[in-house]
Enzyme design. Structure first.
Site, mmCIF file in Angstrom:
data_model
loop_
_atom_site.group_PDB
_atom_site.id
_atom_site.type_symbol
_atom_site.label_atom_id
_atom_site.label_comp_id
_atom_site.label_asym_id
_atom_site.label_seq_id
_atom_site.Cartn_x
_atom_site.Cartn_y
_atom_site.Cartn_z
ATOM 1 N N PRO A 296 0.837 -1.216 0.000
ATOM 2 C CA PRO A 296 0.000 0.000 0.000
ATOM 3 C C PRO A 296 0.863 1.254 0.000
ATOM 4 C CG PRO A 296 -0.664 -1.521 1.743
ATOM 5 C CD PRO A 296 0.621 -2.042 1.176
ATOM 6 N N GLU A 297 0.518 2.196 -0.845
ATOM 7 C CA GLU A 297 1.220 3.481 -0.903
ATOM 8 C C GLU A 297 0.244 4.568 -0.463
ATOM 9 O OE1 GLU A 297 3.310 4.025 -4.639
ATOM 10 O OE2 GLU A 297 3.561 1.871 -4.891
#
Ligand SMILES: [Zn+2]
Length: 301
Positions: free
Chosen positions: A2-3
């Site tokens: 996840p960014e």
């Protein structure tokens, strides 16, 4: 992993269900999640806390309590948070469960087990975060000039510089590739050679790539899910990431794949041609073996 867009989506979905709620029971099943602290001790610290706000900094989810203490969650590779009502189905990858005072649960699941939960005292929060994460790229204070300051004097490839969380908070492999395509910059360009017009382009490109991700609730490649179990849809809109051999949206050239900073990297060899800017090529630079060759750079001047 996840960014920023994925973590922001999780934050936005959790904030309304968590804010104002009290933690009435906490179970931490995996010691890795909270090490070096004891799971039972961390759980006991969290019980009774009431949530004042759910925020984000870089890739961290920040759960702020009325007591001003903070639970800092980092999802790392495969962590995800779910909110649910009713009984919980069996899940071998569930690492923690928080029961809220309205009877609902927030569960944390993590296949690879790299995620972390850390409880911080009020005076520990800012020092902890400011030593680990740089500027927020969607913050109003983040300008092209500030980006230039962050990149000045850095010989590393622009891709490596943008992956560094102390440069900009929250960018990872996907959105860096997407931003560089939008900015028409080769991922191996030494960061310090990016000139002012290119900086303005890159600044706009970073924001546009991240905002596109947020608008589509992030990208679900494998493990990432929204707190209600839904998937994001940004993966359908990637311009370069994971699209090796497919035509570039802008010019039709097949997207190429290479490695930069140890990471799979996708780019358009035509739109993102490998060349220094006219102002490029500091003489002393020699530390990075990833730089484009001198002869190629000079040939473009
Ligand atoms: Zn192209």
């Amino acid at each position: 992993m996840p960014e920023l867009p994925e973590v922001e989506t999780v934050r936005a979905r959790l904030a309304p269900v968590l804010t104002g709620r009290r933690f009435t029971a906490v179970e931490i099943h995996d010691p890795r999640l909270v090490r070096p602290y004891e799971p039972q001790a961390v759980a006991a610290e969290l019980i009774g806390e009431r949530v004042a706000a759910v925020e984000r900094r870089g890739k961290y989810v920040i759960v702020r309590f009325d007591s001003r203490r903070v639970l800092l969650i980092h999802l790392r590779m495969t962590g995800s948070l779910r909110h649910s009502n009713g009984s919980l189905a069996e899940d071998p990858h569930r690492r923690a469960v928080v029961r809220l005072d309205d009877g609902s649960d927030v569960t944390y699941r993590d296949v690879r087990r790299f995620g972390t939960w850390l409880v911080l005292e009020p005076d520990e929060v800012e020092p902890y975060l400011s030593s680990r994460v740089g500027e927020e790229p969607l913050d109003a204070l983040f300008t092209a000039a500030r980006l230039g300051e962050r990149l000045a004097g850095r010989r590393a490839p622009i891709k490596a510089a943008l992956l560094d969380q102390r440069t900009l908070a929250g960018m990872g492999n996907i959105y860096v590739d997407e931003a560089l395509w939008r900015a028409r910059l080769h991922p191996l360009r030494p960061a310090e050679t990016i000139d002012r017009p290119e900086l303005r382009r890159l600044h706009r490109a970073i924001r546009a790539a991240l905002e596109a991700g947020i608008a589509r609730q992030g990208s679900t490649l494998r493990d990432y899910r929204l707190p209600d179990g839904e998937s994001g849809s940004m993966q359908k809109e990637f311009k370069v990431y994971g699209r090796g051999g497919e035509p570039c949206d802008r010019c039709g050239t097949p997207i190429a794949k290479t490695r930069v900073a140890g990471r799979g990297t996708w780019f358009c060899p035509t739109c993102q041609a490998e060349r220094g800017s006219a102002a490029a090529a500091p003489q002393a630079a020699s530390s990075s073996s990833r730089r484009p060759s001198r002869s190629r750079r000079h040939s473009s001047v």
